[in-house]
Design an enzyme around this catalytic site. Sequence first.
Site, mmCIF file in Angstrom:
data_model
loop_
_atom_site.group_PDB
_atom_site.id
_atom_site.type_symbol
_atom_site.label_atom_id
_atom_site.label_comp_id
_atom_site.label_asym_id
_atom_site.label_seq_id
_atom_site.Cartn_x
_atom_site.Cartn_y
_atom_site.Cartn_z
ATOM 1 C CG HIS A 48 -0.549 0.314 2.492
ATOM 2 N ND1 HIS A 48 -0.238 -0.642 3.427
ATOM 3 C CD2 HIS A 48 -0.333 1.497 3.103
ATOM 4 C CE1 HIS A 48 0.144 -0.053 4.554
ATOM 5 N NE2 HIS A 48 0.096 1.243 4.390
ATOM 6 C CG ASP A 98 0.307 -4.004 2.828
ATOM 7 O OD1 ASP A 98 0.879 -3.532 1.828
ATOM 8 O OD2 ASP A 98 -0.484 -3.348 3.533
ATOM 9 C CB SER A 157 2.769 1.789 6.366
ATOM 10 O OG SER A 157 1.515 1.406 6.818
HETATM 11 N N1 ARG Z 1 -4.587 0.385 7.568
HETATM 12 C C1 ARG Z 1 -3.256 0.383 7.042
HETATM 13 C C2 ARG Z 1 -2.686 1.797 7.112
HETATM 14 O O1 ARG Z 1 -3.152 2.614 7.818
HETATM 15 C C3 ARG Z 1 -3.240 -0.189 5.661
HETATM 16 C C4 ARG Z 1 -3.910 0.613 4.623
HETATM 17 C C5 ARG Z 1 -3.870 0.056 3.242
HETATM 18 N N2 ARG Z 1 -4.889 -0.931 2.979
HETATM 19 C C6 ARG Z 1 -6.142 -0.670 2.565
HETATM 20 N N3 ARG Z 1 -6.996 -1.626 2.465
HETATM 21 N N4 ARG Z 1 -6.547 0.542 2.286
HETATM 22 O O2 ARG Z 1 -2.218 2.453 6.264
HETATM 23 N N1 GLU Z 2 -1.053 1.310 7.607
HETATM 24 C C1 GLU Z 2 -0.432 2.381 8.330
HETATM 25 C C2 GLU Z 2 0.481 3.228 7.465
HETATM 26 O O1 GLU Z 2 0.244 3.416 6.309
HETATM 27 C C3 GLU Z 2 0.278 1.821 9.475
HETATM 28 C C4 GLU Z 2 -0.711 1.323 10.396
HETATM 29 C C5 GLU Z 2 -0.945 2.284 11.469
HETATM 30 O O2 GLU Z 2 -1.507 3.369 11.286
HETATM 31 O O3 GLU Z 2 -0.503 1.874 12.535
HETATM 32 O O4 GLU Z 2 1.406 3.835 7.931
#
Ligand code: ARG
Ligand code: GLU
Length: 696
Positions: A83, A219, A628
């Site tokens: 991502h 990921d 991330s």
């Molecule tokens: N929650 C994770 C973060 O904050 C992964 C985001 C990417 N994945 C998604 N399904 N949008 O960035």
């Molecule tokens: N998915 C998050 C990012 O893009 C990390 C997860 C979080 O926020 O802890 O940095």
Amino acid sequence: MRFLKIIFFFIAFQLSAQQGGMWIPSLLEGMNESEMQSLGSTLTAKDIYDVNNSSLKDAIGHFNGGCTSEVISPKGLLLTNHHCGYSQIQSHSSLENDYLKNGFWAMSLEEELPNNGLYVEFIVRIEDVTEAMLSGVTDAMTPREKQSKIDINQNNVLKAVEKEEWHGVKIRPFYKGNQYYLFVTERFDDVRLVGAPPSSIGKFGSDTDNWVWPRHTGDFSIFRIYADKNNRPAQYSKDNVPYKPKHFLPISLDGIAEGDFTMIFGFPGRTNEYLPAVAIEQITQKVNPAKIGIREAALKVIDANMKVDDQIRIQYASKQARIANAWKKWIGENLGIKKTGAIAIKKDFENEFAKAVKAQGKDAQYGNLLGDFEKLYSDFEDVNVKRNSFIEVFIRTNELMQMAFRATQVENAALQSDAAFEKARQSMIDRLKGIHKNYNVNVDKGVYKAVMPLYNPDAVDASIYDKTAFTDLDKALALFEGDAETVVKNLNNDVAYQYAKPMVLEFYMRLEPEFQETNTQINALQTQYMKALMEVMPKERYFPDANSTLRVTYGKVNGYSPRDAIYYNPVTYLDGVIEKYVPGDYEFDVPQKLRDLYELKDYGQYADSNGKLPICFLGTNHTTGGNSGSPAIDAEGNLVGLNFDRVWEGTMSDIYYDPEICRNIMVDLRYVLFIVDKYAGATHLIDEMKLVHPKR
Ligand code: ARG
Ligand code: GLU
């Protein structure tokens, strides 16, 4: 023996109660170092951060200013999340070469794909510059006076920094402006895409599984840093060569087990751990619901369109992910704050603080802080919500409003000077081209109809879409041809511009100034409060809020109990991917090849000791957005995981960290290697890595 056990139990208990925190890597000696070692780490503070010798920090790169990445080979191979590389993968994708859908693997250096604008930045050195930055700053000064003194000090500090001419430098405030640190940086601008799994692996579970455990997402994506012949940063050139890093992370094939030490090294973006209860109340009860509502409305339209049209799916993939990600996080944050009773806990803590202030005779200095917070937050509640809603509609979700909003900045620049106008025009042209590269007018019109009623229900008029020039790139660009006067005239003749302008003016003339006025006072108060906390209650554990600078956080592999009678194991396996598999589903499809490998149990050297293929695992590391792509490092300094998310029950950790239920989610590196090797057949990449067996 028994007695010893009890003592150990107490020590262990104390430690587990003491987790959390994102620490400055140059200051680990002492408390952090011994805490890490008592959790099982064999690393010294100097192994992690050293100025004179290479250390772990030399492998950690800030990826495009938003994510983290790490170097995993002597040839500059770089690992981050799928991502995090998503918009690069997307921008190389088309209906014919759908890398989002099918994945991408460069089988040689020549096939690696350059990415305009993408950069990776390393930290060369960190220095405490608090004294110089705050010299001459006194409590008697107004926030404004303080800031201008600090700005002058900053210029002097920056001028005096010793560094190589290609290095960058920046200074950031910590502990709400009570401390300042300087960072010397080295930035690489030639970063090429090497590999990415298909979304059915890299984004497996998509929005349904996002922010959720148990998780089965691979990921990750792989890039490579290129440098000039002297191994120095350089703009893209086909003559550039793979970067030779000061340090790269060896990868452990032995993986992790529950209780193992892990450390996350990266660039966490923003946390707010020292907010007063009244602020958390406002965020969770007013601001979040407004933002959630607007994004939910936008997502309904975007999701529905993406599902039925592949072209739209590719065009809106990156935007949709961005909008959906924060939307879902805010919902989780609200639930977590409620469930943990964070507001009541903060209020109790504030009572303790008030008592301590009294007991120490510091009422004159700090006695009004909490009352002032109450007043300021109630003063700006309405404007805070309205301003946030404006940003959601005019910047984050609706593209026509975004174009109109930006166009007002061109008109504004035209009033200032020719040079300002030229600059604004150029950036507007770039922005229009950027937006129109992935624009569908029907989707955007649907979004407009869904979100505008939530901002200004009395002024919804979708007919502007039929007459405006902005929805067509050529016509939109034509608006910006000619001298300043012509452009201003063109703009003011456009219906969408006419429509948006009064709302944009209200934003600039009223919302923004009113917001900033109170916010400046709140920030000044927060600086005082932070100082007071550290002074009046010195035994608490204070770490500086995240601010996109390099940090270390550590903990151990650990499951958790989200609800009564439920315990979540900390490790998932490929079996779970197959359990979730829904043929043809846009979230839970599984590629044939992966199913075949599962049937054959062809896991090579990547299986766990139980014979299963590990996918993801949990830790008690305190992370946030920006972490991330951060490496999860084992007790010996090897890479074992790739951080990418947090669990649903713990997303409130940005404002309230609860060690019982806050967990970060990592991809097991063995799954990454398995996909690269067995799924993609990119064995040349495996060959350049250093695989180790620390547990044998
Ligand atoms: N929650 C994770 C973060 O904050 C992964 C985001 C990417 N994945 C998604 N399904 N949008 O960035
Ligand atoms: N998915 C998050 C990012 O893009 C990390 C997860 C979080 O926020 O802890 O940095």
